[in-house]
Scaffold this motif. Sequence first.
Motif, PDB file in Angstrom:
ATOM      1  N   GLY A   1     -14.295  -4.951   4.536  1.00  0.00           N
ATOM      2  CA  GLY A   1     -13.155  -5.154   3.644  1.00  0.00           C
ATOM      3  C   GLY A   1     -12.576  -3.914   3.016  1.00  0.00           C
ATOM      4  O   GLY A   1     -11.557  -3.990   2.334  1.00  0.00           O
ATOM      5  N   LYS A   2     -13.177  -2.723   3.240  1.00  0.00           N
ATOM      6  CA  LYS A   2     -12.671  -1.485   2.659  1.00  0.00           C
ATOM      7  C   LYS A   2     -12.247  -0.539   3.774  1.00  0.00           C
ATOM      8  O   LYS A   2     -13.047  -0.202   4.654  1.00  0.00           O
ATOM      9  CB  LYS A   2     -13.748  -0.808   1.797  1.00  0.00           C
ATOM     10  CG  LYS A   2     -13.805  -1.341   0.369  1.00  0.00           C
ATOM     11  CD  LYS A   2     -12.696  -0.727  -0.474  1.00  0.00           C
ATOM     12  CE  LYS A   2     -12.904  -1.081  -1.955  1.00  0.00           C
ATOM     13  NZ  LYS A   2     -11.875  -0.489  -2.795  1.00  0.00           N
ATOM     14  N   TYR A   3     -10.979  -0.080   3.725  1.00  0.00           N
ATOM     15  CA  TYR A   3     -10.407   0.698   4.819  1.00  0.00           C
ATOM     16  C   TYR A   3      -9.958   2.074   4.329  1.00  0.00           C
ATOM     17  O   TYR A   3      -9.530   2.240   3.181  1.00  0.00           O
ATOM     18  CB  TYR A   3      -9.208  -0.049   5.421  1.00  0.00           C
ATOM     19  CG  TYR A   3      -9.558  -1.427   5.933  1.00  0.00           C
ATOM     20  CD1 TYR A   3      -9.888  -1.624   7.269  1.00  0.00           C
ATOM     21  CD2 TYR A   3      -9.572  -2.522   5.072  1.00  0.00           C
ATOM     22  CE1 TYR A   3     -10.222  -2.887   7.743  1.00  0.00           C
ATOM     23  CE2 TYR A   3      -9.903  -3.788   5.531  1.00  0.00           C
ATOM     24  CZ  TYR A   3     -10.228  -3.968   6.870  1.00  0.00           C
ATOM     25  OH  TYR A   3     -10.565  -5.210   7.343  1.00  0.00           O
ATOM     26  N   GLN A   4     -10.032   3.032   5.271  1.00  0.00           N
ATOM     27  CA  GLN A   4      -9.635   4.400   4.955  1.00  0.00           C
ATOM     28  C   GLN A   4      -9.015   5.027   6.210  1.00  0.00           C
ATOM     29  O   GLN A   4      -9.385   4.669   7.337  1.00  0.00           O
ATOM     30  CB  GLN A   4     -10.856   5.203   4.508  1.00  0.00           C
ATOM     31  CG  GLN A   4     -10.525   6.558   3.904  1.00  0.00           C
ATOM     32  CD  GLN A   4     -11.769   7.217   3.322  1.00  0.00           C
ATOM     33  OE1 GLN A   4     -12.835   7.135   3.906  1.00  0.00           O
ATOM     34  NE2 GLN A   4     -11.629   7.864   2.179  1.00  0.00           N
TER      35      GLN A   4
ATOM     36  N   ASN B   1      -0.981   7.058   5.280  1.00  0.00           N
ATOM     37  CA  ASN B   1      -0.685   8.484   5.465  1.00  0.00           C
ATOM     38  C   ASN B   1      -0.478   9.178   4.123  1.00  0.00           C
ATOM     39  O   ASN B   1      -0.846  10.338   3.931  1.00  0.00           O
ATOM     40  CB  ASN B   1       0.564   8.654   6.344  1.00  0.00           C
ATOM     41  CG  ASN B   1       0.261   8.447   7.815  1.00  0.00           C
ATOM     42  OD1 ASN B   1      -0.868   8.668   8.256  1.00  0.00           O
ATOM     43  ND2 ASN B   1       1.260   8.018   8.583  1.00  0.00           N
ATOM     44  N   GLU B   2       0.125   8.445   3.204  1.00  0.00           N
ATOM     45  CA  GLU B   2       0.400   9.003   1.883  1.00  0.00           C
ATOM     46  C   GLU B   2      -0.854   9.046   1.015  1.00  0.00           C
ATOM     47  O   GLU B   2      -1.041   9.937   0.203  1.00  0.00           O
ATOM     48  CB  GLU B   2       1.477   8.165   1.183  1.00  0.00           C
ATOM     49  CG  GLU B   2       1.898   8.718  -0.174  1.00  0.00           C
ATOM     50  CD  GLU B   2       2.954   7.848  -0.843  1.00  0.00           C
ATOM     51  OE1 GLU B   2       3.143   7.997  -2.063  1.00  0.00           O
ATOM     52  OE2 GLU B   2       3.581   7.020  -0.145  1.00  0.00           O
ATOM     53  N   HIS B   3      -1.751   8.061   1.209  1.00  0.00           N
ATOM     54  CA  HIS B   3      -2.973   7.956   0.399  1.00  0.00           C
ATOM     55  C   HIS B   3      -4.190   8.068   1.309  1.00  0.00           C
ATOM     56  O   HIS B   3      -5.020   7.160   1.388  1.00  0.00           O
ATOM     57  CB  HIS B   3      -3.004   6.631  -0.368  1.00  0.00           C
ATOM     58  CG  HIS B   3      -1.784   6.377  -1.185  1.00  0.00           C
ATOM     59  ND1 HIS B   3      -0.702   5.640  -0.729  1.00  0.00           N
ATOM     60  CD2 HIS B   3      -1.452   6.790  -2.437  1.00  0.00           C
ATOM     61  CE1 HIS B   3       0.227   5.603  -1.660  1.00  0.00           C
ATOM     62  NE2 HIS B   3      -0.201   6.290  -2.713  1.00  0.00           N
ATOM     63  N   ASN B   4      -4.292   9.198   2.010  1.00  0.00           N
ATOM     64  CA  ASN B   4      -5.310   9.318   3.052  1.00  0.00           C
ATOM     65  C   ASN B   4      -6.688   9.713   2.543  1.00  0.00           C
ATOM     66  O   ASN B   4      -7.599   9.925   3.326  1.00  0.00           O
ATOM     67  CB  ASN B   4      -4.856  10.315   4.132  1.00  0.00           C
ATOM     68  CG  ASN B   4      -4.654  11.719   3.572  1.00  0.00           C
ATOM     69  OD1 ASN B   4      -4.827  11.932   2.373  1.00  0.00           O
ATOM     70  ND2 ASN B   4      -4.296  12.654   4.432  1.00  0.00           N
ATOM     71  N   LYS B   5      -6.865   9.809   1.235  1.00  0.00           N
ATOM     72  CA  LYS B   5      -8.184  10.166   0.716  1.00  0.00           C
ATOM     73  C   LYS B   5      -8.870   8.998   0.026  1.00  0.00           C
ATOM     74  O   LYS B   5     -10.012   9.116  -0.411  1.00  0.00           O
ATOM     75  CB  LYS B   5      -8.075  11.338  -0.263  1.00  0.00           C
ATOM     76  CG  LYS B   5      -7.656  12.649   0.399  1.00  0.00           C
ATOM     77  CD  LYS B   5      -7.779  13.804  -0.566  1.00  0.00           C
ATOM     78  CE  LYS B   5      -7.338  15.108   0.088  1.00  0.00           C
ATOM     79  NZ  LYS B   5      -8.231  15.485   1.185  1.00  0.00           N
ATOM     80  N   GLY B   6      -8.171   7.869  -0.079  1.00  0.00           N
ATOM     81  CA  GLY B   6      -8.745   6.715  -0.762  1.00  0.00           C
ATOM     82  C   GLY B   6      -9.135   5.620   0.203  1.00  0.00           C
ATOM     83  O   GLY B   6      -8.814   5.656   1.387  1.00  0.00           O
ATOM     84  N   SER B   7      -9.860   4.630  -0.306  1.00  0.00           N
ATOM     85  CA  SER B   7     -10.213   3.450   0.487  1.00  0.00           C
ATOM     86  C   SER B   7      -9.706   2.212  -0.251  1.00  0.00           C
ATOM     87  O   SER B   7      -9.789   2.135  -1.478  1.00  0.00           O
ATOM     88  CB  SER B   7     -11.715   3.373   0.701  1.00  0.00           C
ATOM     89  OG  SER B   7     -12.408   3.355  -0.527  1.00  0.00           O
ATOM     90  N   TYR B   8      -9.207   1.243   0.506  1.00  0.00           N
ATOM     91  CA  TYR B   8      -8.513   0.103  -0.091  1.00  0.00           C
ATOM     92  C   TYR B   8      -8.847  -1.177   0.664  1.00  0.00           C
ATOM     93  O   TYR B   8      -9.086  -1.155   1.875  1.00  0.00           O
ATOM     94  CB  TYR B   8      -6.990   0.317  -0.055  1.00  0.00           C
ATOM     95  CG  TYR B   8      -6.549   1.622  -0.663  1.00  0.00           C
ATOM     96  CD1 TYR B   8      -6.246   1.716  -2.015  1.00  0.00           C
ATOM     97  CD2 TYR B   8      -6.460   2.783   0.116  1.00  0.00           C
ATOM     98  CE1 TYR B   8      -5.859   2.926  -2.580  1.00  0.00           C
ATOM     99  CE2 TYR B   8      -6.077   3.992  -0.430  1.00  0.00           C
ATOM    100  CZ  TYR B   8      -5.781   4.060  -1.783  1.00  0.00           C
ATOM    101  OH  TYR B   8      -5.406   5.249  -2.334  1.00  0.00           O
ATOM    102  N   ASN B   9      -8.811  -2.305  -0.049  1.00  0.00           N
ATOM    103  CA  ASN B   9      -8.912  -3.594   0.629  1.00  0.00           C
ATOM    104  C   ASN B   9      -7.507  -4.161   0.821  1.00  0.00           C
ATOM    105  O   ASN B   9      -6.510  -3.584   0.347  1.00  0.00           O
ATOM    106  CB  ASN B   9      -9.818  -4.554  -0.145  1.00  0.00           C
ATOM    107  CG  ASN B   9      -9.302  -4.850  -1.550  1.00  0.00           C
ATOM    108  OD1 ASN B   9      -8.094  -4.867  -1.798  1.00  0.00           O
ATOM    109  ND2 ASN B   9     -10.220  -5.085  -2.477  1.00  0.00           N
TER     110      ASN B   9
END
Length: 762
Positions: free
Chosen positions: A70-73, A24-32
């Motif tokens: 492996g990459k989520y958003q 919710n805080e970093h809703n513009k990025g994608s992360y593994n």
Amino acid sequence: MARKEKVQATKKDDFKDAVVDFFNEHNKGSYNYKEVALELDITRRAYQYMIADLLDDLVLEGFLVELVPGKYQASEITTASEGVFVRRSNGKNSVLIDNGEVPIFIAERNSMHALNGDRVKVHLCAQRKGFEPEAQVVEIIEKKDQVFIGTLKVDKNFAFLQTDSKYLACDIFIPKNKLKGGKTGDKAIVKIVKWDDEDKSPTGDIVDILGRTGENNSEMNAILAEFGLPYVYPKNVEAAADKIDEGITAEVIAAREDFREVPTFTIDPRDAKDFDDALSIRQLENGNWEVGVHIADVTHYVTPGSVIDKEAEKRATSVYLVDRTVPMLPERLCNGICSLRPNEEKLAFSCVFELNEASDVINYHICRTVIKSNRRFTYEEAQAIIESGEGEYSTEILQLDKLAKGLRQRRFENGAVNFDRTEVRFEIDEKGHPISVFFKESKDANKLIEEFMLLANKQVATAIGKAPKNKKAKAFVYRIHDNPDPDKMMNFAAIASRFGYKVKTKGKRSDMNNSLNKMLAKVKGQPEENLLSILAIRSMSKAVYSTVNIGHYGLSFDYYTHFTSPIRRYPDMMVHRLLEKYLAGGRSVNAAKLEDECKHSSDMEQLAANAERASIKYKQVEFMADHMGEVYEGSVSGVTEWGLYVELEENKCEGMVPIRDLGDDYYEFDEKNYCLIGRRKKRVYQLGDKLKVQVARTDLNKKQLDFAIVDENGVPQVSVNKNGEVKTSSGTKNGSKSKSKAKSKSKEKAQKQSKKGSKKRK
């Protein structure tokens, strides 16, 4: 990114709130999962695996979207988003969502026929388990202005353009009344004007006919058009240049420093016509040396906002193809009025230095001057003087060489990177056909000019950028070069180590660069020299123009700009105008507007570099087409999932061994180690491997050159017949023209299958 407090948990669900809060805080990025765990300060491997499972659960719940494996958003910003459409001729279209890191696949049926570079609004489709995510274009927000280049085929009732583009899989339909006189076999530029949903192919209008396909002028102009670069100079701009008065009045001379009696000369390539820099030198009474770096005063003649200025700003740079220069300025200016030709009075913008015998800069000043070059030297002529110690102006040239070597030594001691690659050049005949290859080396004469240009660029940037204490620096154009990407440097160091070279990837910048310089010095003259030099350059960031100064990593300068080539680079003209304004006490210009101009110049510089490389590649393929079937020694210069790139030792031409032609095994691509590994025989092909290859195929339209590996018995792994059909050493048939998938159990069956395919094509 601020790291959260350590999460206290023992079960997967115990992490859920923290993970949800994070997205919710970093809703513009994608992360593994590793990146999420790191941000939550979760270090135990078992708990990290719990995070991985939890991310999959949140995808099923619809809270997250798995962009690629492996990459989520966070899903709420991707179900309906905007981005740039990426079209590919192989059908693998995608969209790069704003602030997204990975492209999302878009099937052709869901593309609305968007073209490459169009800005689109997309809807992220519901993801099927076990499948990669897909998106659907719901609106084309902004169409990118673009054209396509190809060869015309005109039939009785219709015509179409067979494109050379990697961004379009289909041909473009051309109405007969829109041909503009084009005939079958003509190279043409076409703009798409309509592509309805029900149409398999787009409809286009001809923008220009370039000439016959295969003719040198047509192909070089096609390369320029492919990258959106101009291939003709506007008549109205040339007419404006013709009206400029080249006379230098007494009033103009009186307002400048007069260097007409000081020994001055230019040193340039033998085929140069535009001389935008000259050097003067004289000894002062105190024994020191005054060296003037004199740069053509283009902005004296080109006023801001004029038609000449607007055209130069749009072009931003001259473009150098194999056989021609496409100038930024009209020829009357670049080769005439502004060019610092010998025995002619010329206006210059100069940086004048006082240096001692140790090459220390004692004083300097920046001023406008009038000069008169005494002599035009080629690099070869100046080099002969440096080597022999004899010749016209030998005293001056030898002293400049001595001072330049002192400057160069100090620059490397301060941590500059010593990239000194050999450049490939073609000798071409009157029709533009390449007949031989030669190598351009940087010798002392080249380095002499380079050092004084670097010194002037550095000093000009320092004069404006290094503001007095408690004062803010005025907006300026800097040439910046960021630190290299750590991962790329680690990969490069790993490859260099395979050849026995050690490169530091951590510590002080000067230590890292000195380590790199030692490696580049040791590799000099070795078979792997070109490969490791290329990889070292690829590991570096790209230099660009910006108002935000971060210094220049490669040169190890805190302040650097481009001041020395205003005839061929628009940023240098910008710098000249800013210098004039600021030296007169003017206020700072608008930084935001200046930054936009910097970005445009950087973009155009990249396009020009791409066009130059494309012209070199075209000539490589054209040159090697005359050597079909010949065998060469080479080394693996690149490894990809579709094959091996091999650079020939004799002429530095680079071609590919397609993986489909490696018929002795099934090869798998090891991306981490840059190698192909045979599944059964475990044969490994990796960067730097020495290979013997035969020239197998050339395709000028696609600028493709294919090699076939020659085994230890001197037999190529593939043979190619006159129809372009390929037979591998394992007996299978595949190739650029014949793509039969039938497995032949006998020679007779294979021949029948090939004939059958040939009839279908007819």
